[in-house]
Write a protein that holds these residues in place. Structure first.
Motif, PDB file in Angstrom:
ATOM      1  N   SER A 153       0.850  -1.183   0.000  1.00  0.00           N
ATOM      2  CA  SER A 153       0.000   0.000   0.000  1.00  0.00           C
ATOM      3  C   SER A 153       0.890   1.237   0.000  1.00  0.00           C
ATOM      4  O   SER A 153       1.935   1.243   0.652  1.00  0.00           O
ATOM      5  N   MET A 154       0.478   2.259  -0.725  1.00  0.00           N
ATOM      6  CA  MET A 154       1.234   3.503  -0.784  1.00  0.00           C
ATOM      7  C   MET A 154       0.370   4.630  -0.239  1.00  0.00           C
ATOM      8  O   MET A 154      -0.828   4.705  -0.534  1.00  0.00           O
ATOM      9  N   SER A 155       0.968   5.482   0.569  1.00  0.00           N
ATOM     10  CA  SER A 155       0.224   6.632   1.101  1.00  0.00           C
ATOM     11  C   SER A 155       1.175   7.790   1.349  1.00  0.00           C
ATOM     12  O   SER A 155       2.352   7.577   1.664  1.00  0.00           O
ATOM     13  N   GLU A 156       0.649   8.987   1.170  1.00  0.00           N
ATOM     14  CA  GLU A 156       1.364  10.207   1.509  1.00  0.00           C
ATOM     15  C   GLU A 156       0.413  11.117   2.268  1.00  0.00           C
ATOM     16  O   GLU A 156      -0.802  11.115   2.008  1.00  0.00           O
ATOM     17  N   MET A 157       0.947  11.883   3.201  1.00  0.00           N
ATOM     18  CA  MET A 157       0.110  12.681   4.085  1.00  0.00           C
ATOM     19  C   MET A 157       0.638  14.105   4.202  1.00  0.00           C
ATOM     20  O   MET A 157       1.822  14.341   4.035  1.00  0.00           O
ATOM     21  N   VAL A 158      -0.268  15.013   4.493  1.00  0.00           N
ATOM     22  CA  VAL A 158       0.059  16.404   4.804  1.00  0.00           C
ATOM     23  C   VAL A 158      -0.495  16.709   6.188  1.00  0.00           C
ATOM     24  O   VAL A 158      -1.661  16.411   6.476  1.00  0.00           O
ATOM     25  N   SER A 159       0.344  17.278   7.040  1.00  0.00           N
ATOM     26  CA  SER A 159      -0.067  17.606   8.410  1.00  0.00           C
ATOM     27  C   SER A 159      -0.347  19.101   8.528  1.00  0.00           C
ATOM     28  O   SER A 159       0.306  19.922   7.883  1.00  0.00           O
ATOM     29  N   ALA A 160      -1.330  19.421   9.362  1.00  0.00           N
ATOM     30  CA  ALA A 160      -1.696  20.821   9.586  1.00  0.00           C
ATOM     31  C   ALA A 160      -2.436  20.922  10.916  1.00  0.00           C
ATOM     32  O   ALA A 160      -2.729  19.911  11.562  1.00  0.00           O
ATOM     33  N   THR A 161      -2.705  22.136  11.321  1.00  0.00           N
ATOM     34  CA  THR A 161      -3.524  22.386  12.506  1.00  0.00           C
ATOM     35  C   THR A 161      -4.712  23.233  12.101  1.00  0.00           C
ATOM     36  O   THR A 161      -4.650  23.988  11.121  1.00  0.00           O
ATOM     37  N   GLY A 162      -5.801  23.095  12.846  1.00  0.00           N
ATOM     38  CA  GLY A 162      -6.998  23.850  12.514  1.00  0.00           C
ATOM     39  C   GLY A 162      -7.891  24.035  13.721  1.00  0.00           C
ATOM     40  O   GLY A 162      -7.536  23.666  14.844  1.00  0.00           O
ATOM     41  N   THR A 163      -9.059  24.592  13.499  1.00  0.00           N
ATOM     42  CA  THR A 163     -10.017  24.892  14.555  1.00  0.00           C
ATOM     43  C   THR A 163     -11.360  24.273  14.209  1.00  0.00           C
ATOM     44  O   THR A 163     -11.819  24.373  13.065  1.00  0.00           O
ATOM     45  N   VAL A 164     -11.975  23.646  15.192  1.00  0.00           N
ATOM     46  CA  VAL A 164     -13.304  23.064  15.012  1.00  0.00           C
ATOM     47  C   VAL A 164     -14.342  24.185  15.076  1.00  0.00           C
ATOM     48  O   VAL A 164     -14.337  25.002  16.000  1.00  0.00           O
ATOM     49  N   GLU A 165     -15.233  24.213  14.078  1.00  0.00           N
ATOM     50  CA  GLU A 165     -16.266  25.246  14.013  1.00  0.00           C
ATOM     51  C   GLU A 165     -17.581  24.621  13.560  1.00  0.00           C
ATOM     52  O   GLU A 165     -17.581  23.604  12.859  1.00  0.00           O
ATOM     53  N   PRO A 166     -18.722  25.238  13.925  1.00  0.00           N
ATOM     54  CA  PRO A 166     -19.998  24.784  13.351  1.00  0.00           C
ATOM     55  C   PRO A 166     -20.031  25.058  11.849  1.00  0.00           C
ATOM     56  O   PRO A 166     -19.420  26.010  11.371  1.00  0.00           O
ATOM     57  N   VAL A 167     -20.755  24.236  11.116  1.00  0.00           N
ATOM     58  CA  VAL A 167     -20.863  24.442   9.673  1.00  0.00           C
ATOM     59  C   VAL A 167     -21.580  25.758   9.386  1.00  0.00           C
ATOM     60  O   VAL A 167     -21.182  26.539   8.526  1.00  0.00           O
ATOM     61  N   THR A 168     -22.670  26.028  10.140  1.00  0.00           N
ATOM     62  CA  THR A 168     -23.420  27.279   9.972  1.00  0.00           C
ATOM     63  C   THR A 168     -23.611  27.920  11.327  1.00  0.00           C
ATOM     64  O   THR A 168     -24.141  27.284  12.252  1.00  0.00           O
ATOM     65  N   GLN A 169     -23.153  29.148  11.469  1.00  0.00           N
ATOM     66  CA  GLN A 169     -23.422  29.896  12.684  1.00  0.00           C
ATOM     67  C   GLN A 169     -23.755  31.335  12.312  1.00  0.00           C
ATOM     68  O   GLN A 169     -23.186  31.904  11.387  1.00  0.00           O
ATOM     69  N   VAL A 170     -24.743  31.898  13.030  1.00  0.00           N
ATOM     70  CA  VAL A 170     -25.256  33.228  12.717  1.00  0.00           C
ATOM     71  C   VAL A 170     -25.095  34.123  13.935  1.00  0.00           C
ATOM     72  O   VAL A 170     -25.438  33.728  15.060  1.00  0.00           O
ATOM     73  N   GLU A 171     -24.572  35.314  13.696  1.00  0.00           N
ATOM     74  CA  GLU A 171     -24.484  36.315  14.754  1.00  0.00           C
ATOM     75  C   GLU A 171     -25.756  37.160  14.729  1.00  0.00           C
ATOM     76  O   GLU A 171     -26.066  37.801  13.727  1.00  0.00           O
ATOM     77  N   VAL A 172     -26.501  37.147  15.822  1.00  0.00           N
ATOM     78  CA  VAL A 172     -27.767  37.866  15.913  1.00  0.00           C
ATOM     79  C   VAL A 172     -27.512  39.195  16.616  1.00  0.00           C
ATOM     80  O   VAL A 172     -26.950  39.228  17.718  1.00  0.00           O
ATOM     81  N   GLY A 173     -27.918  40.290  15.985  1.00  0.00           N
ATOM     82  CA  GLY A 173     -27.721  41.614  16.554  1.00  0.00           C
ATOM     83  C   GLY A 173     -28.999  42.421  16.547  1.00  0.00           C
ATOM     84  O   GLY A 173     -30.098  41.888  16.344  1.00  0.00           O
ATOM     85  N   THR A 174     -28.869  43.715  16.755  1.00  0.00           N
ATOM     86  CA  THR A 174     -30.017  44.621  16.726  1.00  0.00           C
ATOM     87  C   THR A 174     -29.658  45.844  15.907  1.00  0.00           C
ATOM     88  O   THR A 174     -28.529  46.323  15.947  1.00  0.00           O
ATOM     89  N   GLN A 175     -30.647  46.345  15.156  1.00  0.00           N
ATOM     90  CA  GLN A 175     -30.425  47.515  14.310  1.00  0.00           C
ATOM     91  C   GLN A 175     -30.888  48.806  14.978  1.00  0.00           C
ATOM     92  O   GLN A 175     -30.794  49.872  14.375  1.00  0.00           O
ATOM     93  N   VAL A 176     -31.390  48.704  16.195  1.00  0.00           N
ATOM     94  CA  VAL A 176     -31.838  49.909  16.901  1.00  0.00           C
ATOM     95  C   VAL A 176     -31.067  50.039  18.212  1.00  0.00           C
ATOM     96  O   VAL A 176     -30.666  49.051  18.819  1.00  0.00           O
ATOM     97  N   SER A 177     -30.853  51.247  18.623  1.00  0.00           N
ATOM     98  CA  SER A 177     -30.177  51.511  19.893  1.00  0.00           C
ATOM     99  C   SER A 177     -31.204  51.539  21.021  1.00  0.00           C
ATOM    100  O   SER A 177     -32.384  51.841  20.822  1.00  0.00           O
ATOM    101  N   GLY A 178     -30.723  51.198  22.212  1.00  0.00           N
ATOM    102  CA  GLY A 178     -31.616  51.248  23.360  1.00  0.00           C
ATOM    103  C   GLY A 178     -31.176  50.286  24.443  1.00  0.00           C
ATOM    104  O   GLY A 178     -30.060  49.772  24.437  1.00  0.00           O
ATOM    105  N   ILE A 179     -32.100  50.041  25.367  1.00  0.00           N
ATOM    106  CA  ILE A 179     -31.830  49.168  26.510  1.00  0.00           C
ATOM    107  C   ILE A 179     -32.404  47.786  26.229  1.00  0.00           C
ATOM    108  O   ILE A 179     -33.526  47.656  25.716  1.00  0.00           O
ATOM    109  N   VAL A 180     -31.615  46.744  26.541  1.00  0.00           N
ATOM    110  CA  VAL A 180     -32.101  45.370  26.411  1.00  0.00           C
ATOM    111  C   VAL A 180     -33.091  45.137  27.555  1.00  0.00           C
ATOM    112  O   VAL A 180     -32.712  45.103  28.729  1.00  0.00           O
ATOM    113  N   ASP A 181     -34.355  44.967  27.197  1.00  0.00           N
ATOM    114  CA  ASP A 181     -35.409  44.864  28.211  1.00  0.00           C
ATOM    115  C   ASP A 181     -35.552  43.431  28.742  1.00  0.00           C
ATOM    116  O   ASP A 181     -35.592  43.205  29.954  1.00  0.00           O
ATOM    117  N   LYS A 182     -35.626  42.442  27.842  1.00  0.00           N
ATOM    118  CA  LYS A 182     -35.825  41.053  28.253  1.00  0.00           C
ATOM    119  C   LYS A 182     -34.919  40.132  27.439  1.00  0.00           C
ATOM    120  O   LYS A 182     -34.707  40.352  26.242  1.00  0.00           O
TER     121      LYS A 182
END
Length: 393
Positions: A39-68
């Motif tokens: 059997s023949m094989s060649e490999m490449v080594s690296a480092t990385g970070t585990v992340e979700p496939v899809t992640q969304v940052e939820v924000g607000t478009q209006v200024s003010g106080i977070v009520d609840k």
């Protein structure tokens, strides 16, 4: 009787001559390897970070106080679910003010429209001057524009009031919460981040940084094995799904991001874990191989003749196939054409020209030497100018 003695002496002398001749023949140290399936094989080594496939940052478009706030870390949410509310007092007051302005603009518009209609009838009957008619038309157009602007402004105010109710854009899990109840957020040049929601933690990905020297070997679909410090001794599997074209330069080191799928049915992998990645860039099984040094071997014709080895070189200077090797068959060395495939530092794939089990020569030398004239392991070299031990010539 004399004849028998003479024959005996002759036979003895002939045997002595044969022994002397044999002793003068050199012995050969061979290095050979059999063509075998590997059997023949060649490999490449690296480092990385585990992340979700899809992640969304939820924000607000209006200024003010977070009520609840209705969710916390690790809360499972559905698309459209209410997760937070902003203070609506200011926004509702602004809406009431805008509604009053809209009503005022509509009243003015209706009046000026009627006035313009009357002026137009009188102008057609030549009962008013051109100046009076033009003034009525101008005032009407101005009231119309003010009314349309008030309508547009109230749409914006109502939308801002809607932004005060924050819902989840996707089904997923809350992995980050950036605010607390009562905190003031200001939506100026950028949207404040309130939450980060990951869509599905059973399907993760690893973003690996691959060096520019290795990126040319990476292809989509290649098998990947990686490990994380959180689970020592355990190997996770994945597949290369994307090779990103954008380069990252840090401390004069150029790397490229490679996206690797990482199924996570047991939810062991957590976002942000550091992964040590091995990408299998070459994998071939059950193929015929030999060592690369077989192609560098050239037999010593004089040495072969001394020990009675017959050489059978090719009859053409231009082989039809790519390379040639020497195959040992008893006292014969035959030069053989072969066609090769994949090459690694340890093995060469043979596509044509050899059969499994055939012996190819990788080196030959006189007894007491390894190929190249070096002493065999365990023996030492001696100088011809040094005195020999007693009993040796």
């Amino acid at each position: 009787m004399k004849t028998r003695q003479t024959n005996a002496v002759a036979c003895t002398l002939w045997a002595i001559v044969l022994c002397i001749g044999c002793s003068r023949q050199e012995k050969i140290n061979w290095q050979t390897e059999k063509a075998s399936r590997n059997s023949m094989s060649e490999m490449v080594s690296a480092t990385g970070t585990v992340e979700p496939v899809t992640q969304v940052e939820v924000g607000t478009q209006v200024s003010g106080i977070v009520d609840k706030i209705y969710v916390d870390y690790n809360s499972v949410v559905k698309k459209g679910q209410l997760i937070a509310e902003m203070d609506k007092v200011t926004l509702q007051a602004e809406l009431q003010s805008q509604e009053a302005q809209l009503a005022n603009a509509k009243t003015e518009y209706d009046y000026q429209q009627k006035n313009y209609t009357r002026s137009k009838v009188l102008f057609e009957k030549q009962l008013i001057s051109d100046s009076e008619y033009e003034t009525a038309a101008y005032t009407y157009e101005k009231a119309k524009s003010a009314y349309e602007k008030a309508e547009a402004d109230i749409v914006k105010v109502r939308r801002n009031l809607g932004y005060a109710v924050i819902t989840s854009p996707i089904d997923g899990v809350v992995i980050s919460r950036e605010v607390e109840e009562g905190q003031t957020v200001a939506a100026g040049f950028e949207t404040p981040k309130l939450f980060t929601i990951a869509k599905d933690l059973t399907e993760m990905q690893v973003i690996a940084d691959v060096d520019e020297a290795d990126i040319g070997q990476i292809r989509e679909g290649q098998r990947v094995a990686f490990s994380v410090d959180a689970y020592r001794g355990e190997t996770f599997r994945g597949t290369v799904t994307q090779v990103r074209l954008e380069a990252t330069v840090e401390s004069n080191v150029v790397t490229y991001e490679v996206v690797i799928s990482a199924p996570n049915p047991e939810l062991k992998l957590k976002p942000g874990l550091t992964a040590t990645v091995t990408i299998y860039t070459l994998e071939k099984n059950d193929i015929l191989t030999i060592a690369p040094k077989a192609f560098r071997f050239v037999p010593d014709a004089a040495l072969a003749e001394t020990v009675g080895i017959t050489l059978q070189p090719l009859q053409t200077e231009h082989p039809a196939l790519q390379k040639t090797v020497w195959v040992k068959n008893g006292q014969t060395l035959q030069e053989r054409e072969v066609r090769i495939g994949t090459i690694t530092t340890l093995l060469v794939e043979i596509l044509e020209g050899l059969k499994e089990g055939e012996e190819v020569v990788t080196g030959m030398a006189k007894a007491g030497q390894v190929p190249g004239g070096r002493p065999m392991p365990g023996e030492t070299a001696s100088s011809p100018f040094m005195p020999k031990p007693p009993g040796k010539k």
